[in-house]
Structures are given as C-alpha cells and as structure tokens.
Design an enzyme around this catalytic site. Structure first.
Site, short mmCIF file in Angstrom:
data_model
loop_
_atom_site.label_atom_id
_atom_site.label_comp_id
_atom_site.label_asym_id
_atom_site.label_seq_id
_atom_site.Cartn_x
_atom_site.Cartn_y
_atom_site.Cartn_z
N LYS A 148 86.14 -6.36 -16.39
CA LYS A 148 86.49 -7.76 -16.14
C LYS A 148 87.02 -7.77 -14.71
CE LYS A 148 88.20 -8.61 -20.80
NZ LYS A 148 89.39 -9.10 -21.51
N HIS A 196 96.56 -10.37 -12.22
CA HIS A 196 96.95 -8.97 -12.06
C HIS A 196 97.65 -8.72 -10.73
CE1 HIS A 196 93.69 -8.46 -15.15
NE2 HIS A 196 94.75 -7.96 -15.72
N HIS A 200 91.83 -10.17 -11.13
CA HIS A 200 92.10 -11.52 -10.65
C HIS A 200 93.56 -11.71 -10.26
CE1 HIS A 200 93.93 -12.52 -14.47
NE2 HIS A 200 92.90 -11.97 -15.07
#
Ligand code: ARG
Length: 568
Positions: A127, A133, A130
C-alpha cells in the site's frame, strides 16, 4: 545544572521546614512578565495549611529571605512571593554553561542503561506510504531523539504491515490484471493500482474476496509460490520506503514487520488457552473484555488465521524478552486506540506486570485541503510527492531570496523536508492537521524554515565576527543591560526544562513551540541591537549570547529531526 526554582524552593523551605520541599518546588511558577519577577510562589494554597491570609504569608516570607548571590530582591505582591534574579550573575552562568556544554546542552543521563523500544512509521507493504505514516515517522523519530538525548538506549522498530489478507488480494489482482513488467517498471504505483482495482472489482464479484482469503491461507501455510510473490512485493515497497526515509533522515534498528512475528503466534494462542482467557464465539477465538468496558478482542479467525492483535501480542512478548524494555512505545493514529487498549489489557490479564510499560502514543488525522486520505479508494497523496513538492517550492523561494547561495539544491532539500516534518510535529499530537503549502513554507511564520533561517542568521553573525561557535571568550555579562538580551537569555535557560516536559508528555510540539519562541526572542534582540559594535567588550558579551542561541537552536532542531543549517 543551574536550577533557579531549586534555589528558590530551598530558601522557602528554610523558612518553612515543615512543608514538603518537593511540593514547594512543584508549586513555583514563572510569572508571565519578568517585571513581576523571575520565579514566584503563589501563597493561596498555603493559606489553609498555615491558617493565615496569603498576603501575610508572602510578606512574612519576603522579610525572612535575605537577598542572595542569585536573587537580588524578594517581594510580596497580592498573595505572590516574587523572586528577582541577579541578572548579570544569571546570564553569566547560563551563557557559560551553554557554551561549555555545547552539543550536550540540555542533555542528561537520567535514562542511562534503560532500553526504550519505539515502534514507529510502520507503513503497509504494497500500500502506498502516505501522509498518515508521515506523522508516525516524524513523531516517532523525534521521540527517539529526545529519549536518546536524555541518555536512554533506544531501539527503533519499523513494524511493517507485511502480513495479512491484503496480500491475498494483491496476488489475486496481480494474477488477473497485472504483469511482471508493469510492476518492475512502475513499482509501488502499480501495486497500488492493483490493490484499488481489486476493491472495485470485488464489489461486483464477491467471490474475489474468497479467492484472496485462500491465497493468504496459502501464505500462512508456507506455499512457496505465494511466498515468492509476497517477498517480491515486499522488496519493491521497501525500496520505495527507504527513499523516503533517506530524504527525511530517519532510520531504524530493525525492520521486523508483522510477518516476523508470524511464527510466534501459535505459542500466544496456546498460552492464552492455558491461562483460561480464550472463549469460542461463532467458530472464532476471542478474549472477552466486557468486564473492562471493551468489545471482545478476536485472536483467531474461524479459518484459523491470526489477526493484527494476535501479532501485536506476540511481538510485545518477543520484544520484552529480547530487549527487556523500560518502555515500549507505539506511535500510530488515534483511530487505533481501542486496538491498543484491548491487547494491552490482554497482556495484563496474562499476568505480565510489564503491561504498564506499554504505551500508545496516538495522533490525529492528516488532511489535505480538508479531505481525509484513504487507501482503498485510491485517493491518496503519496508522501514522496509531498516531499518533492516541498523541495521544489523551497528552491523557488531560495532562488528569489538568495540566488547566489551555494549548494542551493541540498539546502532546499533540508529545508523543504524540514518544513513538512516541522508542520507535522507543531500541532499538538492528538489534533488533526491540515496541510497548507503557504503555511508550512512561510519563512516568517511558525515554521521549520523560520527556525532554520534564524539559526543560519546566528551562524552568519558569528562568521562575520571572524569567530567560530566553539570559541570561548571571557565576556562581561554586566554589559547585557537590555530587556531583549535578558529575555533571550531566559529563554535559553528554559531549554532543558522543555525537553523534560516533551519527554514526560511524549509531545514533540513542546520542542517546536519552544524553538519558535527562541527564534522570535533572538530576532527581537537582533533587530533592536547591533552586535558587532566597536566596543570590544560589549561585542564579546553580545556574541556570547548569539553563540549560546546558535547552540540551543541547533540542539533543539536535532531533537525534532531537522538539520541545523549554517547558511540559507
Ligand atoms: N501498519 C499499521 C498501520 O499502518 C501500524 C502499525 C503500528 N504498530 C503496531 N505494533 N501495531 O496502521
């Protein structure tokens, strides 16, 4: 270490030996305005205890405490006992201490021989990395530096989300709509495309979900085809993450993700069973937490697969054994608070006293122009794009302000990335943050660039004086007569206290706010007074102040993971 509250508390304790010293100390305040004194004791709480009016207490104390080397005046004003420091003495002490201790100014060894595990960043493989994080990375990294500065031994762990049904989904999507070539060329973006496509398609065809589950089950059973794909996806993602960490100047001691703990979950399930904590519920195994006001925590699914909580429990037990931590800190979004409360409770119920050493450090949501950022729908802003945008914009600002600057690109990189990190730390951890370019890159606002710019300004003054920051010259603090000079010195004095506070509250914004105050204090002094004056004695005294400011700004910047720049 000079501690003016300690000196004050002692002199009060001498007068009132029956009172608890620690309590006196903790009740002391810094008056909001130095004209009212430098340290004050509010006497209201004492009133009941001593059966006297606050004003009377203050007056009696004031007349009993003689002026001393450090405090030239003690005054009673409307129920407060106000202490005024001997300014030249105070300034001499503070500035010399900072210049002597240099990069150690503010540091301590209270954490000596204690291990702190910090679990931060922890993006999910396959994933995208983004902005959500980003906060975990920035906060965790700053906490780590603060702990280290206080003498603790830190173990930074990146608990990658590298196990779970999302891999089953990805494998299904890859087999149906992907190609080796596309993944190799486009890396994580292609993985993300596949992940998003899976969710779109699964809405129309729910059997895809079953297929994904069975691929994940194959992974759990050690199927080599499934594991090879998994490893490949993981390598591709990690390569991308590491680019971001390099840009941010962040690192980890271990990249032990969820998969690392996977073979340790059976033992956990067994132990929970033995301790009588597991219950069956519709085929699954859960721990009932009703008694503690929480929903049940699922440990094993009907199909026998483990969950996020199962792996976290296994990981905590492993970490305690491996690192014998004093504290184990988890930095994640506040949306995971219940998860942590649940499994912390389970650790406690398992009879582990160290459950109280597990700490969740939650933070609010990051939004961009008010929109929440999600993965499943694909509406994500990649951290890497944000960082490169910040660098680009910073370079534009430098081009217009200081086109002749050497190493422009490198400086823009430190400032641009610093701006993003700073803005992320600057709002109270638990508050939601909204991203706005104009705000975070403003060189005059409460921003990283502002603090870095101020640091560079102090460096430039020292350079122009033909000196270095390490030069130690005797100076006469009697000459630092102005209010701006004194206020700046007082701010410098507060640095160690701010670090302690940031540590006890696990709150890096205490440092960012302090740095903005300090930068403002310095700039007030800088604009009001000439530093490189002809009078050598005055010049030396003012330069000592500049040097101490430079050192303190640099030490503070490092604690939040920003680079102190010599020139901007
Ligand atoms: N990977 C998780 C996420 O992206 C965060 C993991 C935090 N650490 C932990 N031990 N649970 O939300």
């Amino acid at each position: 270490m000079l501690d003016i509250k300690q000196i004050v508390a002692k002199s009060i304790h001498n007068q009132l030996p029956d009172l608890d010293y620690q309590q006196i100390y903790e009740n002391l305040e810094y008056p909001p305005n130095v004209d009212m004194g430098d340290v004050a004791l509010p006497c209201f709480k004492l009133s009941k205890l001593l059966r006297k009016a606050p004003m009377q207490i203050a007056q009696e104390l004031a007349s009993g405490i003689p002026p001393s080397e450090f405090f030239e005046k003690v005054e009673a004003v409307s129920g407060y006992l106000n202490f005024f420091v001997n300014r030249p003495r105070f300034m001499e002490e503070v500035l010399n201490r900072i210049i002597d201790q240099h990069e150690k100014y503010g540091a301590s060894d209270i954490g000596k021989s204690r291990n702190i595990v910090i679990d931060y960043s922890a993006p999910n493989i396959a994933k995208p990395f983004h902005v959500g994080h980003l906060r975990s990375t920035a906060i965790g990294n700053s906490l780590r530096r603060i702990f280290e500065f206080m003498g603790y031994n830190c173990i930074g762990i990146n608990y990658l989300g590298d196990w779970g049904t999302q891999f089953g989904k990805l494998i299904v999507a890859y087999n149906l709509w992907g190609s080796r070539q596309a993944v190799e060329e486009k890396g994580i973006n292609e993985l993300m495309r596949l992940y998003v496509k899976f969710h779109q398609e699964a809405e129309k065809d729910p059997t895809l979900e079953d297929e994904a589950r069975s691929w994940f089950a194959r992974m759990e059973n050690g199927d080599s085809q499934a594991l090879e794909l998994w490893q490949w996806f993981k390598d591709i993602s990690l390569k991308e993450f590491k680019k971001v960490y390099d840009l941010m100047g962040v690192d980890f001691d271990y990249y032990t993700g969820e998969s690392f703990y996977n073979d340790k979950t059976d033992a956990v399930v067994e132990e929970l069973k033995q301790k009588g904590l597991l219950e069956e519920s519709q085929g699954a195994l859960i721990v009932n937490l009703e008694e503690y006001g929480m929903p049940p925590c699922m440990i094993l699914k009907k199909d026998g697969s483990t969950l996020y909580a199962t792996r976290d429990i296994a990981a905590a037990i492993h970490r305690k054994k491996e690192y014998d931590f004093h504290k184990c800190i988890y930095v994640t979004g506040a949306s995971q608070s219940l998860h942590f409360q649940q499994w912390f409770k389970i650790i406690e119920l398992m009879g582990y006293g160290w459950a109280k050493e597990l700490i969740h450090v939650p933070f609010g949501i990051v939004s961009l122009g008010g929109e929440k950022l999600a993965t499943r729908t694909g509406k994500v802003v990649l951290l890497e794009d944000i960082l490169s945008e910040a660098i680009k914009k910073t370079l534009e600002i430098i081009e217009s302000k200081n086109p002749d600057l050497e190493n422009k690109e490198e400086i823009a990189r430190y400032m641009g990335v610093g701006a993003v990190i700073f803005s992320d730390l600057h709002s109270n951890r638990i508050k939601d943050v909204s991203f706005s370019w104009d705000e975070i890159l403003n060189f005059d606002g409460e921003t990283g660039p502002y603090v870095q710019y101020t640091h560079a300004r102090a460096c430039s003054v020292i350079r122009k004086a033909g000196e270095t920051e390490a030069d130690k010259k005797a100076f006469n603090s009697q000459l630092l007569q102005t209010k701006e000079e004194y206020l700046l010195c007082k701010l410098l004095y507060e640095f160690p206290e701010k670090i302690e506070l940031a540590l006890s509250q696990l709150e890096p914004s205490i440092i960012t706010r302090y740095l903005v105050d300090l930068a403002q204090g310095f700039n007030r002094f800088y604009h009001e007074h000439s530093i490189l004056v002809d009078n050598q004695e005055l010049r030396n005294a003012r330069l000592a102040l500049v040097r101490a400011t430079k050192i303190t700004l640099a030490n503070g910047l490092k604690l939040i993971g920003l680079k102190p720049l010599e020139r901007v």
